[in-house]
Design a protein around this motif. Structure first.
Motif, PDB file in Angstrom:
ATOM      1  N   HIS A   6      17.398  66.978  48.108  1.00 38.66           N
ATOM      2  CA  HIS A   6      16.060  67.417  48.501  1.00 38.66           C
ATOM      3  C   HIS A   6      15.058  66.898  47.487  1.00 38.66           C
ATOM      4  O   HIS A   6      15.414  66.585  46.354  1.00 38.66           O
ATOM      5  CB  HIS A   6      16.000  68.941  48.563  1.00 38.66           C
ATOM      6  N   ILE A   7      13.801  66.853  47.893  1.00 38.12           N
ATOM      7  CA  ILE A   7      12.721  66.413  47.015  1.00 38.12           C
ATOM      8  C   ILE A   7      11.783  67.587  46.767  1.00 38.12           C
ATOM      9  O   ILE A   7      11.252  68.177  47.710  1.00 38.12           O
ATOM     10  CB  ILE A   7      11.928  65.237  47.626  1.00 38.12           C
ATOM     11  N   ALA A   8      11.601  67.916  45.483  1.00 37.95           N
ATOM     12  CA  ALA A   8      10.644  68.956  45.088  1.00 37.95           C
ATOM     13  C   ALA A   8       9.334  68.259  44.721  1.00 37.95           C
ATOM     14  O   ALA A   8       9.316  67.343  43.892  1.00 37.95           O
ATOM     15  CB  ALA A   8      11.180  69.747  43.903  1.00 37.95           C
ATOM     16  N   CYS A  40       9.787  69.859  55.866  1.00 37.19           N
ATOM     17  CA  CYS A  40       9.458  70.824  54.814  1.00 37.19           C
ATOM     18  C   CYS A  40      10.423  72.008  54.899  1.00 37.19           C
ATOM     19  O   CYS A  40      10.486  72.691  55.913  1.00 37.19           O
ATOM     20  CB  CYS A  40       8.024  71.303  54.957  1.00 37.19           C
ATOM     21  N   LEU A  41      11.159  72.238  53.825  1.00 38.55           N
ATOM     22  CA  LEU A  41      12.086  73.368  53.766  1.00 38.55           C
ATOM     23  C   LEU A  41      11.444  74.596  53.140  1.00 38.55           C
ATOM     24  O   LEU A  41      11.831  75.726  53.431  1.00 38.55           O
ATOM     25  CB  LEU A  41      13.320  72.986  52.943  1.00 38.55           C
ATOM     26  N   ARG A  59      -0.599  76.347  30.853  1.00 41.19           N
ATOM     27  CA  ARG A  59      -1.634  77.055  31.597  1.00 41.19           C
ATOM     28  C   ARG A  59      -2.811  76.139  31.948  1.00 41.19           C
ATOM     29  O   ARG A  59      -3.901  76.594  32.226  1.00 41.19           O
ATOM     30  CB  ARG A  59      -2.093  78.266  30.789  1.00 41.19           C
ATOM     31  N   ASP A  60      -2.568  74.848  31.962  1.00 40.72           N
ATOM     32  CA  ASP A  60      -3.620  73.868  32.203  1.00 40.72           C
ATOM     33  C   ASP A  60      -3.755  73.541  33.697  1.00 40.72           C
ATOM     34  O   ASP A  60      -3.680  72.389  34.109  1.00 40.72           O
ATOM     35  CB  ASP A  60      -3.327  72.601  31.389  1.00 40.72           C
ATOM     36  N   PHE A  61      -3.905  74.597  34.504  1.00 44.00           N
ATOM     37  CA  PHE A  61      -4.122  74.421  35.934  1.00 44.00           C
ATOM     38  C   PHE A  61      -4.720  75.700  36.506  1.00 44.00           C
ATOM     39  O   PHE A  61      -4.680  76.752  35.882  1.00 44.00           O
ATOM     40  CB  PHE A  61      -2.812  74.066  36.659  1.00 44.00           C
ATOM     41  N   ASP A  62      -5.270  75.578  37.699  1.00 42.68           N
ATOM     42  CA  ASP A  62      -5.836  76.730  38.408  1.00 42.68           C
ATOM     43  C   ASP A  62      -5.043  77.070  39.661  1.00 42.68           C
ATOM     44  O   ASP A  62      -4.838  78.236  39.977  1.00 42.68           O
ATOM     45  CB  ASP A  62      -7.292  76.444  38.800  1.00 42.68           C
ATOM     46  N   VAL A  63      -4.620  76.037  40.400  1.00 43.11           N
ATOM     47  CA  VAL A  63      -3.901  76.215  41.669  1.00 43.11           C
ATOM     48  C   VAL A  63      -2.630  75.380  41.618  1.00 43.11           C
ATOM     49  O   VAL A  63      -2.656  74.228  41.178  1.00 43.11           O
ATOM     50  CB  VAL A  63      -4.777  75.783  42.866  1.00 43.11           C
ATOM     51  N   ALA A  64      -1.539  75.984  42.069  1.00 41.28           N
ATOM     52  CA  ALA A  64      -0.252  75.285  42.121  1.00 41.28           C
ATOM     53  C   ALA A  64       0.212  75.167  43.566  1.00 41.28           C
ATOM     54  O   ALA A  64       0.078  76.103  44.351  1.00 41.28           O
ATOM     55  CB  ALA A  64       0.790  76.043  41.305  1.00 41.28           C
ATOM     56  N   LEU A  65       0.767  74.006  43.875  1.00 34.22           N
ATOM     57  CA  LEU A  65       1.349  73.736  45.194  1.00 34.22           C
ATOM     58  C   LEU A  65       2.819  73.404  44.989  1.00 34.22           C
ATOM     59  O   LEU A  65       3.158  72.605  44.110  1.00 34.22           O
ATOM     60  CB  LEU A  65       0.640  72.544  45.837  1.00 34.22           C
ATOM     61  N   HIS A  66       3.693  74.022  45.788  1.00 31.65           N
ATOM     62  CA  HIS A  66       5.136  73.783  45.698  1.00 31.65           C
ATOM     63  C   HIS A  66       5.668  73.499  47.095  1.00 31.65           C
ATOM     64  O   HIS A  66       5.530  74.336  47.998  1.00 31.65           O
ATOM     65  CB  HIS A  66       5.862  74.999  45.125  1.00 31.65           C
ATOM     66  N   VAL A  67       6.274  72.326  47.269  1.00 31.72           N
ATOM     67  CA  VAL A  67       6.844  71.950  48.554  1.00 31.72           C
ATOM     68  C   VAL A  67       8.222  71.350  48.301  1.00 31.72           C
ATOM     69  O   VAL A  67       8.383  70.510  47.405  1.00 31.72           O
ATOM     70  CB  VAL A  67       5.964  70.916  49.305  1.00 31.72           C
ATOM     71  N   ILE A  68       9.203  71.786  49.078  1.00 31.64           N
ATOM     72  CA  ILE A  68      10.533  71.197  49.031  1.00 31.64           C
ATOM     73  C   ILE A  68      10.760  70.497  50.364  1.00 31.64           C
ATOM     74  O   ILE A  68      10.641  71.116  51.433  1.00 31.64           O
ATOM     75  CB  ILE A  68      11.644  72.256  48.813  1.00 31.64           C
ATOM     76  N   ALA A  74      11.160  62.325  54.342  1.00 34.96           N
ATOM     77  CA  ALA A  74      10.189  63.348  54.760  1.00 34.96           C
ATOM     78  C   ALA A  74       9.038  63.432  53.774  1.00 34.96           C
ATOM     79  O   ALA A  74       7.873  63.566  54.169  1.00 34.96           O
ATOM     80  CB  ALA A  74      10.876  64.708  54.900  1.00 34.96           C
ATOM     81  N   GLN A  75       9.338  63.326  52.489  1.00 36.79           N
ATOM     82  CA  GLN A  75       8.282  63.372  51.475  1.00 36.79           C
ATOM     83  C   GLN A  75       7.390  62.139  51.593  1.00 36.79           C
ATOM     84  O   GLN A  75       6.165  62.242  51.494  1.00 36.79           O
ATOM     85  CB  GLN A  75       8.899  63.475  50.068  1.00 36.79           C
ATOM     86  N   ASN A  76       7.978  60.980  51.827  1.00 38.39           N
ATOM     87  CA  ASN A  76       7.181  59.760  51.996  1.00 38.39           C
ATOM     88  C   ASN A  76       6.286  59.854  53.231  1.00 38.39           C
ATOM     89  O   ASN A  76       5.130  59.418  53.200  1.00 38.39           O
ATOM     90  CB  ASN A  76       8.095  58.536  52.090  1.00 38.39           C
TER      91      ASN A  76
END
Length: 108
Positions: A6-8, A40-41, A59-68, A74-76
């Motif tokens: 899988h691709i994270a 997308c899993l 802590r150098d971010f405001d919003v995080a996105l996580h997709v597996i 599928a990622q491409n």
């Protein structure tokens, strides 16, 4: 027999506008444009957790996105999908910095 990998895909956004409203708006935009893509899993988007402030926390971010994704293919496909490109076009002006971390992970 080898298992399919899988691709994270993890993206961390730092915004120019540091207001709570701007951060919540970007999460809503992520949900609208980046969820539900083929292959997308797992999908989630959210804000930095203020209570987690240990020396090891970045802590150098405001919003995080996580997709597996179930595959590299599928990622491409996601990278060139119309909704993904629309998300970038509609939101990039508000980003001070974007960091992308992609990794190959094994399913359980």
């Amino acid at each position: 027999m080898s298992q399919r990998k899988h691709i994270a895909h993890n993206v961390f956004f730092t915004l120019k506008d540091q207001s709570v409203e701007a951060k919540e708006k970007l999460v809503a935009e992520c949900n609208k444009y980046l969820s539900g893509h083929p292959g997308c899993l797992y999908y989630s988007a959210g804000l930095l957790t203020p209570e987690l402030d240990r020396p090891v926390n970045d802590r150098d971010f405001d919003v995080a996105l996580h997709v597996i994704f179930d595959s590299l293919e599928a990622q491409n496909a996601y990278q060139t999908a119309e909704r993904h490109l629309e998300f970038i076009a509609n939101n990039k002006e508000g980003w001070a910095k974007v960091r992308v971390f992609d990794s190959t992970v094994s399913p359980e």
